[in-house]
Design a protein around this motif. Structure first.
Motif, PDB file in Angstrom:
ATOM      1  N   GLU A 128       0.814  -1.208   0.000  1.00 50.36           N
ATOM      2  CA  GLU A 128       0.000   0.000   0.000  1.00 50.36           C
ATOM      3  C   GLU A 128       0.856   1.270   0.000  1.00 50.36           C
ATOM      4  N   CYS A 129       2.151   1.110   0.198  1.00 51.10           N
ATOM      5  CA  CYS A 129       3.074   2.249   0.031  1.00 51.10           C
ATOM      6  C   CYS A 129       3.083   2.743  -1.410  1.00 51.10           C
ATOM      7  N   LEU A 130       2.621   1.895  -2.339  1.00 55.27           N
ATOM      8  CA  LEU A 130       2.563   2.301  -3.747  1.00 55.27           C
ATOM      9  C   LEU A 130       1.287   3.072  -4.066  1.00 55.27           C
ATOM     10  N   GLN A 131       0.446   3.280  -3.044  1.00 57.88           N
ATOM     11  CA  GLN A 131      -0.772   4.080  -3.226  1.00 57.88           C
ATOM     12  C   GLN A 131      -0.390   5.536  -3.514  1.00 57.88           C
ATOM     13  N   LEU A 132      -1.263   6.282  -4.145  1.00 59.56           N
ATOM     14  CA  LEU A 132      -1.049   7.722  -4.333  1.00 59.56           C
ATOM     15  C   LEU A 132      -0.743   8.375  -2.985  1.00 59.56           C
ATOM     16  N   THR A 133       0.178   9.301  -2.957  1.00 61.20           N
ATOM     17  CA  THR A 133       0.699   9.998  -1.776  1.00 61.20           C
ATOM     18  C   THR A 133       1.490   9.072  -0.849  1.00 61.20           C
ATOM     19  N   GLY A 134       1.742   7.839  -1.264  1.00 59.22           N
ATOM     20  CA  GLY A 134       2.643   6.959  -0.521  1.00 59.22           C
ATOM     21  C   GLY A 134       2.056   6.276   0.697  1.00 59.22           C
ATOM     22  N   SER A 135       0.736   6.326   0.871  1.00 58.15           N
ATOM     23  CA  SER A 135       0.136   5.582   1.980  1.00 58.15           C
ATOM     24  C   SER A 135      -1.349   5.351   1.731  1.00 58.15           C
ATOM     25  N   PHE A 136      -1.911   4.450   2.537  1.00 63.38           N
ATOM     26  CA  PHE A 136      -3.339   4.102   2.452  1.00 63.38           C
ATOM     27  C   PHE A 136      -4.255   5.282   2.743  1.00 63.38           C
ATOM     28  N   LYS A 137      -3.715   6.357   3.338  1.00 62.05           N
ATOM     29  CA  LYS A 137      -4.561   7.468   3.785  1.00 62.05           C
ATOM     30  C   LYS A 137      -5.347   8.111   2.648  1.00 62.05           C
ATOM     31  N   PHE A 138      -4.794   8.019   1.423  1.00 59.16           N
ATOM     32  CA  PHE A 138      -5.502   8.617   0.289  1.00 59.16           C
ATOM     33  C   PHE A 138      -6.883   7.991   0.106  1.00 59.16           C
ATOM     34  N   ARG A 139      -6.991   6.689   0.387  1.00 62.08           N
ATOM     35  CA  ARG A 139      -8.283   6.011   0.213  1.00 62.08           C
ATOM     36  C   ARG A 139      -9.364   6.636   1.106  1.00 62.08           C
ATOM     37  N   GLY A 140      -9.029   6.831   2.381  1.00 63.18           N
ATOM     38  CA  GLY A 140     -10.008   7.389   3.309  1.00 63.18           C
ATOM     39  C   GLY A 140     -10.352   8.833   2.985  1.00 63.18           C
ATOM     40  N   ALA A 141      -9.309   9.592   2.603  1.00 59.52           N
ATOM     41  CA  ALA A 141      -9.531  11.000   2.282  1.00 59.52           C
ATOM     42  C   ALA A 141     -10.452  11.147   1.074  1.00 59.52           C
ATOM     43  N   TRP A 142     -10.177  10.361   0.032  1.00 61.06           N
ATOM     44  CA  TRP A 142     -11.007  10.438  -1.168  1.00 61.06           C
ATOM     45  C   TRP A 142     -12.447  10.008  -0.860  1.00 61.06           C
ATOM     46  N   SER A 143     -12.559   8.963  -0.069  1.00 64.08           N
ATOM     47  CA  SER A 143     -13.891   8.466   0.295  1.00 64.08           C
ATOM     48  C   SER A 143     -14.701   9.556   0.993  1.00 64.08           C
ATOM     49  N   ARG A 144     -14.059  10.244   1.938  1.00 64.57           N
ATOM     50  CA  ARG A 144     -14.756  11.287   2.688  1.00 64.57           C
ATOM     51  C   ARG A 144     -15.061  12.501   1.807  1.00 64.57           C
ATOM     52  N   LEU A 145     -14.074  12.999   1.099  1.00 64.80           N
ATOM     53  CA  LEU A 145     -14.267  14.224   0.316  1.00 64.80           C
ATOM     54  C   LEU A 145     -15.248  14.026  -0.833  1.00 64.80           C
ATOM     55  N   SER A 146     -15.201  12.844  -1.448  1.00 65.38           N
ATOM     56  CA  SER A 146     -16.081  12.610  -2.597  1.00 65.38           C
ATOM     57  C   SER A 146     -17.534  12.427  -2.158  1.00 65.38           C
ATOM     58  N   ALA A 147     -17.773  12.286  -0.840  1.00 68.73           N
ATOM     59  CA  ALA A 147     -19.143  12.132  -0.336  1.00 68.73           C
ATOM     60  C   ALA A 147     -19.695  13.428   0.247  1.00 68.73           C
ATOM     61  N   LEU A 148     -18.930  14.521   0.191  1.00 66.96           N
ATOM     62  CA  LEU A 148     -19.425  15.811   0.700  1.00 66.96           C
ATOM     63  C   LEU A 148     -20.464  16.396  -0.257  1.00 66.96           C
ATOM     64  N   ASP A 149     -21.353  17.228   0.278  1.00 66.37           N
ATOM     65  CA  ASP A 149     -22.334  17.860  -0.607  1.00 66.37           C
ATOM     66  C   ASP A 149     -21.733  19.104  -1.266  1.00 66.37           C
ATOM     67  N   ALA A 150     -22.453  19.672  -2.201  1.00 60.54           N
ATOM     68  CA  ALA A 150     -21.915  20.755  -3.023  1.00 60.54           C
ATOM     69  C   ALA A 150     -21.500  21.965  -2.185  1.00 60.54           C
ATOM     70  N   ALA A 151     -22.286  22.304  -1.160  1.00 57.83           N
ATOM     71  CA  ALA A 151     -21.966  23.467  -0.334  1.00 57.83           C
ATOM     72  C   ALA A 151     -20.678  23.225   0.459  1.00 57.83           C
ATOM     73  N   GLN A 152     -20.550  22.019   0.995  1.00 58.31           N
ATOM     74  CA  GLN A 152     -19.327  21.684   1.731  1.00 58.31           C
ATOM     75  C   GLN A 152     -18.113  21.702   0.812  1.00 58.31           C
ATOM     76  N   ARG A 153     -18.281  21.162  -0.375  1.00 60.65           N
ATOM     77  CA  ARG A 153     -17.174  21.150  -1.331  1.00 60.65           C
ATOM     78  C   ARG A 153     -16.717  22.561  -1.674  1.00 60.65           C
ATOM     79  N   ALA A 154     -17.679  23.430  -1.816  1.00 57.74           N
ATOM     80  CA  ALA A 154     -17.348  24.798  -2.225  1.00 57.74           C
ATOM     81  C   ALA A 154     -16.538  25.518  -1.145  1.00 57.74           C
ATOM     82  N   ARG A 155     -16.783  25.176   0.122  1.00 60.23           N
ATOM     83  CA  ARG A 155     -16.059  25.849   1.209  1.00 60.23           C
ATOM     84  C   ARG A 155     -14.705  25.215   1.480  1.00 60.23           C
TER      85      ARG A 155
END
Lengths: 331, 331
Positions: A43-70
């Motif tokens: 998993e060191c070969l993941q983007l940004t060098g760790s598994f953390k990208f998976r959780g971050a993408w999961s959370r950010l991609s589930a935000l609503d439009a207003a949250q994304r804009a801020r």
């Protein structure tokens, strides 16, 4: 949102094409040294060098439009920061990262390079990062992205477990322990949820550095234990005060006993990964492999290959290490 | 046997399940530094730490029963030795490897660890390895496995090119240069044959260390040029006197111009791979990435992602490096 197998599968759909499907590696010479098959999820070969990208993408991609804009805000000594920073940039969002000024230089530099604004605080001097973060978030309406105690983050990190289930099956391993480098337990609990649904013969077990074995002790006592010291391990990426409120019940229900390794064992595992697998691991990302090489798991996995004992799977969770520390591991 | 696209596809069928399908990696920060997308085929993650396993398995798995029963012999300073040794062990065959006594200690130790018999000769003192090998082969009826000038070896190494074709297409890159670390040209010609059939928009180009650019000069002159010195580069894995008799006509027909990088550039590429991709490369396995980072390719690839110029693909061919050399690259 309940963090369960369905949530992990939903996160996998959001992550498709956005994250790397990392390989499950195996080395015949490593197997011989360990006396059993050791499958390493790189998993060191993941983007940004760790598994953390998976959780971050999961959370950010589930935000609503207003949250994304801020935009979003995160606290992190490094890997979570980089994951949130890159996910935010690729989703066109603002990201502010609150980092301790004594975090590894490489991690601070990378977080900035991914386009995030970094707000440094004086960890050693006792500055209150919560207050700093709360002030910044309130001023600009930023959404806090927690590193582990968040259902979307847990589900996203669990997508790694879905891949392990498939890849282990393809490698002929259907019963084994899956050792996971463990800090607050987001990765471990997410992987455990994925395995529960996709590979019931595989069992997640947390691995921690000596002196910071809050999760191992919590699994024994049945309540969330706290570490004596806030820092002091070379495994900086996985040092947290205690398992999370959300992650601990999941780990308690699904995980096998915790394992503990020394800093010396973590460094030796980094050297083994260099020599035998040709991957770069940071100390905190090497503790699971260290436990696998120490024979610390009693899985009921299948033998075979060059190894004689039962197979074990180790998640190599990150590779963001300063060159000086890496050279020390090789020396 | 003619080394052509069909031969590569046949080798891929023999290699299925025996070799690792290595990932095609990409780093947003590496793209930014290079000013274009740089896709890296991480062949250092192959069994035995280099692409050589593909060619060895291809050759050994095509031997007849009588040849298999007697075993094989190979000359190699390292990576080919390890590839032949592991392939022989997994196919239940005897392997004798003739190695120079000044080869990297790690490579000699690994070759023995994979179960091969190692016969050392005094390269610096001028001992004739051909005579030693011929004596051993004649005595025991061993089949010589050449490192590059062999149709089965070329076809086996070319299977890496089939994977590149598929993975580049999945990444949205259909027109680009594919930079290949080049010694005798077995890998480069094999990859070129694979791309000719599977991805005509991708063009193979050999990359060599300065002072050992026999292939680049041969592609210019149209005949097989010879290097001035027999050794003297840190890129030991890809130092050969001249392109092969079989490999050169293939490269001449299919490859773009050769590229040349310095030892310093190779070391810098090793550091970039450590920092940005979390993979371990040896100097000879890093020259293609070095050329990609130096902007040395004029592909007609597609831009996009964080990079602004045209995409380029670099094959990271091996990672069997002594810790001291690796530490030098990081320092």
């Amino acid at each position: 949102m309940t963090p369960d197998f369905d949530a992990v599968c939903a996160a996998a759909r959001r992550l498709e094409g956005a994250a790397v499907r990392t390989p499950l590696l195996e080395s015949p010479l490593l197997n011989e040294a360990a006396g059993r098959r050791v499958l390493v999820k790189a998993e060191c070969l993941q983007l940004t060098g760790s598994f953390k990208f998976r959780g971050a993408w999961s959370r950010l991609s589930a935000l609503d439009a207003a949250q994304r804009a801020r935009g979003v805000l995160a606290y992190s000594s490094g890997n979570h920061a980089q994951g949130v920073a890159l996910a935010a940039r690729r989703l066109g969002m603002r990201a502010v990262i609150v980092m301790p000024s004594d975090a590894p230089a490489l991690k601070i530099a990378n977080t900035r390079a991914y386009g995030a604004e970094v707000a440094l605080y004086d960890r050693a001097g006792g500055e209150d990062r919560e207050a700093l973060g709360a002030r910044l978030a309130a001023r600009d309406g930023l959404t806090l992205v927690k590193p582990y105690d968040d259902p979307w983050v847990i589900a996203g990190q669990g997508t790694c477990g879905l891949e392990i289930a498939e890849q282990a099956h393809a490698a002929g391993v259907t019963r084994a322990d899956v050792l996971v480098c463990c800090g607050g337990g987001g990765f471990t609990s997410g992987v455990a949820l994925a395995l529960e649904g996709a590979a019931p013969g595989l069992r997640a077990r947390p691995v921690e550095p000596a002196g910071f074995d809050d999760t191992a002790r919590s699994l024994v006592s049945g309540r969330r234990e706290v570490n004596a010291a806030p820092s002091g391990s070379i495994c900086d990426a996985i040092v947290t005060p205690s398992p999370g409120e959300i992650t601990f019940p999941i780990m308690r229900r699904l995980c096998g006993p915790g394992l503990v390794v020394s800093d010396v064992q973590a460094l030796a595992a980094m050297a083994a990964a260099f020599l035998r697998l040709k991957i770069v691991l940071e100390p905190g990302g090497a503790v699971a492999l260290a436990a696998a090489l120490a024979g610390g798991a009693e899985g009921e996995g299948e033998g075979g290959g060059e190894g004689e004992g039962e197979a074990v799977i180790a998640v190599a969770s990150g590779g963001n290490v300063d060159p000086a520390v890496f050279a020390r591991a090789l020396g």
